[in-house]
Scaffold this motif. Structure first.
Motif, PDB file in Angstrom:
ATOM      1  N   ILE A 177      40.693  49.515  37.020  1.00 38.81           N
ATOM      2  CA  ILE A 177      42.006  49.908  38.470  1.00 38.81           C
ATOM      3  C   ILE A 177      41.193  49.728  39.431  1.00 38.81           C
ATOM      4  CG2 ILE A 177      42.862  52.176  39.297  1.00 38.81           C
ATOM      5  CD1 ILE A 177      42.008  53.709  36.716  1.00 38.81           C
ATOM      6  N   ILE A 178      42.389  48.778  40.372  1.00 35.26           N
ATOM      7  CA  ILE A 178      42.182  48.472  41.830  1.00 35.26           C
ATOM      8  C   ILE A 178      42.030  49.462  42.573  1.00 35.26           C
ATOM      9  CG2 ILE A 178      42.739  45.867  40.518  1.00 35.26           C
ATOM     10  CD1 ILE A 178      44.901  46.479  42.588  1.00 35.26           C
ATOM     11  N   PRO A 179      41.779  49.990  43.817  1.00 30.87           N
ATOM     12  CA  PRO A 179      41.512  50.646  44.450  1.00 30.87           C
ATOM     13  C   PRO A 179      42.705  50.620  45.955  1.00 30.87           C
ATOM     14  CG  PRO A 179      39.514  49.008  45.363  1.00 30.87           C
ATOM     15  CD  PRO A 179      40.361  48.259  44.277  1.00 30.87           C
ATOM     16  N   ARG A 204      53.509  39.111  34.351  1.00 30.06           N
ATOM     17  CA  ARG A 204      53.889  40.255  33.165  1.00 30.06           C
ATOM     18  C   ARG A 204      55.163  39.891  32.016  1.00 30.06           C
ATOM     19  NH1 ARG A 204      54.652  45.194  36.493  1.00 30.06           N
ATOM     20  NH2 ARG A 204      55.949  44.788  37.319  1.00 30.06           N
ATOM     21  N   ASN A 205      55.994  39.020  33.000  1.00 27.29           N
ATOM     22  CA  ASN A 205      56.859  38.707  31.917  1.00 27.29           C
ATOM     23  C   ASN A 205      56.855  36.909  31.647  1.00 27.29           C
ATOM     24  OD1 ASN A 205      59.582  40.195  32.789  1.00 27.29           O
ATOM     25  ND2 ASN A 205      59.827  38.919  34.827  1.00 27.29           N
ATOM     26  N   GLU A 206      55.630  37.039  31.782  1.00 33.98           N
ATOM     27  CA  GLU A 206      54.833  35.352  31.142  1.00 33.98           C
ATOM     28  C   GLU A 206      53.771  35.703  29.930  1.00 33.98           C
ATOM     29  OE1 GLU A 206      53.261  32.324  33.844  1.00 33.98           O
ATOM     30  OE2 GLU A 206      55.164  32.543  34.973  1.00 33.98           O
ATOM     31  N   GLY A 207      53.416  37.143  29.960  1.00 34.75           N
ATOM     32  CA  GLY A 207      52.774  37.908  29.308  1.00 34.75           C
ATOM     33  C   GLY A 207      51.071  37.691  29.462  1.00 34.75           C
ATOM     34  N   ILE A 208      50.891  37.177  30.490  1.00 34.75           N
ATOM     35  CA  ILE A 208      49.268  36.973  30.883  1.00 34.75           C
ATOM     36  C   ILE A 208      48.731  38.406  31.642  1.00 34.75           C
ATOM     37  CG2 ILE A 208      48.332  35.491  32.920  1.00 34.75           C
ATOM     38  CD1 ILE A 208      49.765  34.140  32.840  1.00 34.75           C
ATOM     39  N   ILE A 209      49.381  39.643  32.492  1.00 39.91           N
ATOM     40  CA  ILE A 209      49.000  40.748  32.460  1.00 39.91           C
ATOM     41  C   ILE A 209      49.804  41.551  31.986  1.00 39.91           C
ATOM     42  CG2 ILE A 209      47.698  39.799  34.651  1.00 39.91           C
ATOM     43  CD1 ILE A 209      50.077  41.020  36.487  1.00 39.91           C
ATOM     44  N   GLU A 210      49.872  42.836  32.030  1.00 34.25           N
ATOM     45  CA  GLU A 210      50.032  43.722  32.657  1.00 34.25           C
ATOM     46  C   GLU A 210      49.752  44.971  33.354  1.00 34.25           C
ATOM     47  OE1 GLU A 210      49.693  46.159  28.144  1.00 34.25           O
ATOM     48  OE2 GLU A 210      50.407  44.701  27.287  1.00 34.25           O
ATOM     49  N   CYS A 211      50.932  45.693  33.981  1.00 33.43           N
ATOM     50  CA  CYS A 211      50.524  46.327  35.301  1.00 33.43           C
ATOM     51  C   CYS A 211      50.700  47.780  35.261  1.00 33.43           C
ATOM     52  CB  CYS A 211      49.794  45.596  36.207  1.00 33.43           C
ATOM     53  SG  CYS A 211      51.520  45.432  36.600  1.00 33.43           S
ATOM     54  N   ILE A 212      50.140  49.100  35.311  1.00 29.04           N
ATOM     55  CA  ILE A 212      51.155  50.023  35.767  1.00 29.04           C
ATOM     56  C   ILE A 212      50.426  50.769  37.453  1.00 29.04           C
ATOM     57  CG2 ILE A 212      51.755  52.711  35.298  1.00 29.04           C
ATOM     58  CD1 ILE A 212      51.272  51.841  31.878  1.00 29.04           C
ATOM     59  N   ARG A 213      51.577  50.766  38.192  1.00 30.29           N
ATOM     60  CA  ARG A 213      50.741  50.449  39.483  1.00 30.29           C
ATOM     61  C   ARG A 213      49.229  50.238  39.569  1.00 30.29           C
ATOM     62  NH1 ARG A 213      52.648  55.711  37.626  1.00 30.29           N
ATOM     63  NH2 ARG A 213      54.382  56.452  38.958  1.00 30.29           N
TER      64      ARG A 213
END
Length: 223
Positions: A177-179, A204-213
């Motif tokens: 989690i980033i600040p 996200r679309n390229e499947g490199i990361i996932e993130c929620i907020r």
């Protein structure tokens, strides 16, 4: 002061100093505790740096503004961390940054001159305090160079991924989690918010990361 002793024990400035010495030291340093509300400034650009601060609760951000009013978040300071030490040590008469509360905070302020010079009581712990202060300055210098490495990247994508890879290393985990929220992250990376959001969507679309907020997960080493 006693209710904040546990937080102060975690502050690098007081490393190696006993609880009894710490209580005496706070008096020598002219320590005062103040409450600040969200978005209230502690130090404003142009003021003289006379005090160092330790966050006891909440959080503050070190920010700078350019000629056109664009905000750059230099860093965020959390409980047990110190701020203002570089400017006090340098004797800066007009600081180039502001220190602003990003949430309701309780701050301990200490007089810079009392930290830099041994008090009339010739406290035995003062040499240790100066040693710890030098270590803090060295650590902050390393963090500053890390940020330069991030913002020197040419594209928003490179800046973002360099930052995320750094956070993963700091957390020793692919998920962290980033600040910062989106606007704050854009200000930290010194990029446009809409451009940052577009890059996050692409990654996200390229499947490199996932993130929620503010929670990110790295799925691939590919940048």
């Amino acid at each position: 002061m006693k209710k904040y002793l546990e937080i102060l024990q975690k502050c690098i400035l007081f490393d190696g100093i006993s609880d009894d010495d710490l209580a005496a030291m706070l008096g020598c340093l002219g320590a005062k505790i103040k409450n600040y509300t969200k978005n209230q400034p502690i130090l404003t650009e142009g003021q003289e740096a006379t005090h160092m601060g330790i966050v006891l609760s909440g959080a503050v951000q070190i920010v700078s503004m350019d000629y056109y009013g664009n905000r750059n978040i230099v860093t965020e300071i959390r409980p047990s961390q110190i701020f203002g030490e570089s400017f006090v040590c340098a004797g800066v008469k007009s600081v180039p940054i502001s220190v602003v509360n990003c949430e309701d905070s309780i701050i301990m302020l200490m007089e810079g001159t009392r930290i830099m010079r041994s008090c009339c009581n010739a406290c035995e712990f003062h040499n240790r305090l100066i040693y710890n202060l030098m270590k803090i300055l060295a650590d902050k210098n390393l963090i500053f160079h890390r940020k330069l490495e991030i913002i020197s990247k040419r594209t928003t994508r490179e800046k973002l991924m360099t930052y995320l890879l750094w956070q993963a290393k700091c957390h020793n985990s692919d998920t962290f989690i980033i600040p910062y929220d989106r606007q704050e992250l854009a200000d930290f990376l010194q990029v446009d918010r809409s451009g940052l959001s577009a890059e996050i969507s692409k990654l996200r679309n390229e499947g490199i990361i996932e993130c929620i907020r503010s929670r990110f997960t790295l799925l691939s080493e590919k940048i």
